[in-house]
Design a protein around this motif. Structure first.
Motif, mmCIF file in Angstrom:
data_model
loop_
_atom_site.group_PDB
_atom_site.id
_atom_site.type_symbol
_atom_site.label_atom_id
_atom_site.label_comp_id
_atom_site.label_asym_id
_atom_site.label_seq_id
_atom_site.Cartn_x
_atom_site.Cartn_y
_atom_site.Cartn_z
ATOM 1 N N LYS A 1 64.512 52.016 33.253
ATOM 2 C CA LYS A 1 64.844 51.159 34.393
ATOM 3 C C LYS A 1 64.468 51.214 35.650
ATOM 4 O O LYS A 1 64.089 50.415 36.407
ATOM 5 N N SER A 2 64.941 52.737 36.048
ATOM 6 C CA SER A 2 64.560 52.831 37.545
ATOM 7 C C SER A 2 63.342 53.038 37.726
ATOM 8 O O SER A 2 62.588 52.273 38.855
ATOM 9 N N TYR A 3 62.366 53.464 36.754
ATOM 10 C CA TYR A 3 60.772 53.466 37.219
ATOM 11 C C TYR A 3 60.333 52.197 37.096
ATOM 12 O O TYR A 3 59.266 51.853 37.988
ATOM 13 N N ILE A 4 60.779 51.366 36.276
ATOM 14 C CA ILE A 4 60.280 49.851 36.152
ATOM 15 C C ILE A 4 60.368 49.094 37.546
ATOM 16 O O ILE A 4 59.495 48.354 38.290
ATOM 17 N N ARG A 5 61.706 49.444 37.988
ATOM 18 C CA ARG A 5 62.130 48.717 39.441
ATOM 19 C C ARG A 5 61.185 49.092 40.553
ATOM 20 O O ARG A 5 60.595 48.705 41.455
ATOM 21 N N TYR A 6 60.658 50.507 40.348
ATOM 22 C CA TYR A 6 60.246 51.377 41.370
ATOM 23 C C TYR A 6 58.749 50.982 41.403
ATOM 24 O O TYR A 6 57.973 50.592 42.568
ATOM 25 N N ARG A 7 58.054 50.662 40.202
ATOM 26 C CA ARG A 7 56.711 50.472 40.183
ATOM 27 C C ARG A 7 56.316 49.240 40.514
ATOM 28 O O ARG A 7 55.281 48.982 40.724
ATOM 29 N N LYS A 8 57.373 48.038 40.461
ATOM 30 C CA LYS A 8 56.968 46.933 41.250
ATOM 31 C C LYS A 8 56.842 47.015 42.589
ATOM 32 O O LYS A 8 55.860 46.222 43.262
ATOM 33 N N LYS A 9 57.309 47.836 43.442
ATOM 34 C CA LYS A 9 57.137 48.341 44.676
ATOM 35 C C LYS A 9 55.867 49.274 45.119
ATOM 36 O O LYS A 9 55.367 49.131 46.145
ATOM 37 N N SER A 10 55.949 50.462 44.528
ATOM 38 C CA SER A 10 54.883 51.443 44.798
ATOM 39 C C SER A 10 54.431 52.019 43.499
ATOM 40 O O SER A 10 54.824 51.588 42.330
ATOM 41 N N ASN A 11 53.678 52.992 43.869
ATOM 42 C CA ASN A 11 52.716 53.580 42.591
ATOM 43 C C ASN A 11 52.515 55.306 43.128
ATOM 44 O O ASN A 11 51.289 55.496 43.049
ATOM 45 N N SER A 12 53.402 55.998 43.421
ATOM 46 C CA SER A 12 53.260 57.251 43.735
ATOM 47 C C SER A 12 53.068 58.186 42.604
ATOM 48 O O SER A 12 53.672 58.062 41.580
ATOM 49 N N ASP A 13 52.116 59.078 42.585
ATOM 50 C CA ASP A 13 51.501 59.770 41.530
ATOM 51 C C ASP A 13 52.805 60.828 41.274
ATOM 52 O O ASP A 13 53.142 61.195 40.249
ATOM 53 N N PHE A 14 53.535 61.414 42.316
ATOM 54 C CA PHE A 14 54.634 62.427 42.337
ATOM 55 C C PHE A 14 55.605 61.691 41.699
ATOM 56 O O PHE A 14 56.190 62.631 40.628
ATOM 57 N N ILE A 15 56.041 60.499 41.968
ATOM 58 C CA ILE A 15 57.168 59.916 41.335
ATOM 59 C C ILE A 15 56.796 59.600 39.879
ATOM 60 O O ILE A 15 57.754 59.913 38.984
ATOM 61 N N PHE A 16 55.770 59.307 39.393
ATOM 62 C CA PHE A 16 55.436 59.031 38.073
ATOM 63 C C PHE A 16 55.428 60.403 37.218
ATOM 64 O O PHE A 16 56.172 60.445 36.260
ATOM 65 N N TYR A 17 54.705 61.341 37.884
ATOM 66 C CA TYR A 17 54.948 62.826 37.192
ATOM 67 C C TYR A 17 56.371 63.104 36.979
ATOM 68 O O TYR A 17 56.626 63.903 36.120
ATOM 69 N N LEU A 18 57.031 63.215 37.998
ATOM 70 C CA LEU A 18 58.450 63.386 37.903
ATOM 71 C C LEU A 18 59.063 62.745 36.757
ATOM 72 O O LEU A 18 60.004 63.655 36.280
#
Length: 385
Positions: free
Chosen positions: A68-85
Motif C-alpha cells: 500500500k505504501s508503494y502504490i501511494r508512492y508510485r502515484k507521485k514518483s517512480n524512482s528505481d531505487f525505491i522500487f528495488y528497495l
C-alpha cells in the motif's frame, strides 16, 4: 493441520463450505462468506503452531504496509531505487526463512506457505511499478488475495488482476452449478492422483525397491522413474485439491499442470510443469533481466543474453528450494538443458536437420521424458543419501 493432508481436513472443509454451496446454488454472492471461511480455515491450519501463526500475521502486516505504501508512492514518483528497495524488502522474510536454518537455530520467521504468499506480494509491487495497478487496493480485497487459503500450501500462484476479476463477476445460479461441478471433479481427481496413484507408487514400488532391483544400477534407475511419477501425482493431486476448492468458492485459480510428461522439449516442459511458478519466474525474473540488460546495452548478442537469463532463472529456482547440493545441481542441470535446446533450436532452424512430423514428435517426447526424470532424480537427492 496440513491442508489436504488428512480426511479430517476435508470433513471440516465440507462443513465450512456447505453455506458457500447453498448460497451459490441460490444465486447469491459467496465471496463475503468465503472471506470469513478463509479466516477460520487459516486458524485451523495454524492452530497447532502459535509460532507460525504469529509469523503469518507479522508477515501479512509487513507485506500490506509495503504494497500500500508503494502504490501511494508510485502515484507521485517512480524512482528505481525505491522500487528495488521495496522488492528486496518484500523478499526479505522469504530469504531469511530459507537461509537462517542453515546458520542458526532461529526458525520463527518461516511458516507454511511463505513462498507462495511472498510471490503474490512481490508481483503486486512489480505490477504497480509497471502501471498495471494504479488504484489503491481495498484492504479486505488485498488480504483476501494474499491469504486465500486453498492455495496457501501448494499453490498455484495466482495473479491479482485475474483474482480481482473473479471477485467482481456476478455468478448466476446456473453458472455456479458449473463451478461446483468443476470443483468437485478436480477434488476427486486430486484423490485419484495423490491418495491412489501416488500412494500406490510410493508404497508398492519405491518402498520395496530393495526387493525388486537386482543391482545398485537397477535400484537407482527404477527409483528415478518411479520418483518422477510419484512427484507428479502427489504434487498434481495437491494442486487439484486447491483449484477444486477455489472453484467451489467462486475463484478460478489457474491450472498448475498440463500433461508435463508428453512435453516435446524442455521449453515445452516448463510450460506444462508447475505452470504458475514457472510463469512467475519467467515474467518477474527472466523477462525483467532480459529487458534490463537490453536497456543497458551491456550484452548485445540475444542468444548470449537469453542463455544468461536461463542460468539466472534456474539458479534462483534451485536456491529457492534450498541450499542443499541436489537443488543447486538441479537448477544448473535445467539451465544447461535450456541452453542446449536453445542452441539446437537455432541450428535446426537454419539447417532443417530435425524435421517436424509425428515420428520426430514421438521421439522428442521420449527423449524429453528421460531428461526430465534424470532432473527429478537429481532433485530428490537420492544419490547423495
Amino acid at each position: 493441520m496440513t491442508p489436504y493432508g488428512s480426511f479430517t481436513f476435508f470433513f471440516i472443509l465440507a462443513i465450512l463450505l456447505a453455506p458457500t454451496v447453498i448460497l451459490g446454488l441460490l444465486g447469491k454472492k459467496v465471496h463475503s462468506y468465503n472471506m470469513f471461511v478463509t479466516v477460520i480455515a487459516l486458524g485451523i491450519i495454524f492452530a497447532s503452531s502459535l509460532q507460525q501463526a504469529i509469523a503469518l500475521i507479522a508477515f501479512t502486516i509487513w507485506q500490506v504496509v509495503l504494497i500500500k505504501s508503494y502504490i501511494r508512492y508510485r502515484k507521485k514518483s517512480n524512482s528505481d531505487f525505491i522500487f528495488y528497495l521495496t522488492v528486496v524488502l518484500s523478499l526479505v522474510p522469504l530469504i531469511l526463512s530459507k537461509l537462517l536454518p542453515y546458520f542458526s537455530t532461529i526458525t520463527f520467521i518461516g511458516f507454511l506457505g511463505i513462498s507462495y504468499l511472498t510471490f503474490k506480494g512481490t508481483q503486486l509491487v512489480m505490477e504497480t511499478r509497471d502501471g498495471l495497478i494504479k488504484q489503491d487496493l481495498p484492504l479486505y480485497r488485498l488480504l483476501y488475495f494474499i491469504l486465500f487459503f486453498p492455495t496457501i500450501s501448494s499453490g498455484p500462484i495466482d495473479r491479482y488482476r485475474r483474482f480481482a476479476k473473479d471477485l467482481e463477476i456476478e455468478i448466476s445460479r446456473e453458472e455456479y452449478k458449473l463451478y461446483l461441478y468443476e470443483g468437485i471433479n478436480k477434488i476427486f481427481r486430486g484423490f485419484l492422483y495423490k491418495y491412489i496413484i501416488g500412494y500406490s507408487i510410493n508404497y508398492y514400488f519405491i518402498s520395496k525397491l530393495k526387493f525388486i532391483a537386482h543391482s545398485p544400477f537397477e535400484h537407482h534407475l527404477y527409483y528415478m522413474y518411479a520418483y518422477s511419477l510419484y512427484l507428479f501425482f502427489d504434487f498434481a493431486g495437491y494442486s487439484a485439491f486447491a483449484i477444486g476448492v477455489s472453484y467451489i468458492m467462486g475463484i478460478k485459480s489457474p491450472e498448475n499442470f498440463n500433461k508435463p510428461f508428453i512435453s516435446r522439449n524442455i521449453k515445452d516442459f516448463w510450460n506444462r510443469w508447475h505452470m504458475s511458478l514457472s510463469f512467475w519466474f519467467r515474467d518477474y525474473v527472466y523477462m525483467r533481466f532480459i529487458f534490463w540488460m537490453t536497456k543497458k546495452k551491456w550484452i548485445k548478442n540475444r542468444n548470449t543474453l537469453s542463455n544468461l537469463g536461463y542460468i539466472l532463472l534456474f539458479l534462483l529456482m534451485g536456491f529457492w528450494h534450498g541450499l542443499e547440493a541436489q537443488y543447486i545441481i538441479y537448477g544448473i542441470y535445467h539451465a544447461l538443458l535450456m541452453i542446449g535446446y536453445n542452441t539446437f533450436e537455432r541450428f535446426n532452424k537454419k539447417h532443417k536437420w530435425w524435421p517436424q512430423n509425428k515420428w520426430t514428435h514421438a521421439i522428442s517426447v521420449i527423449i524429453t521424458f528421460h531428461f526430465i526424470c534424470l532432473g527429478f532424480y537429481i532433485f530428490s537427492g537420492y544419490y547423495f543419501n
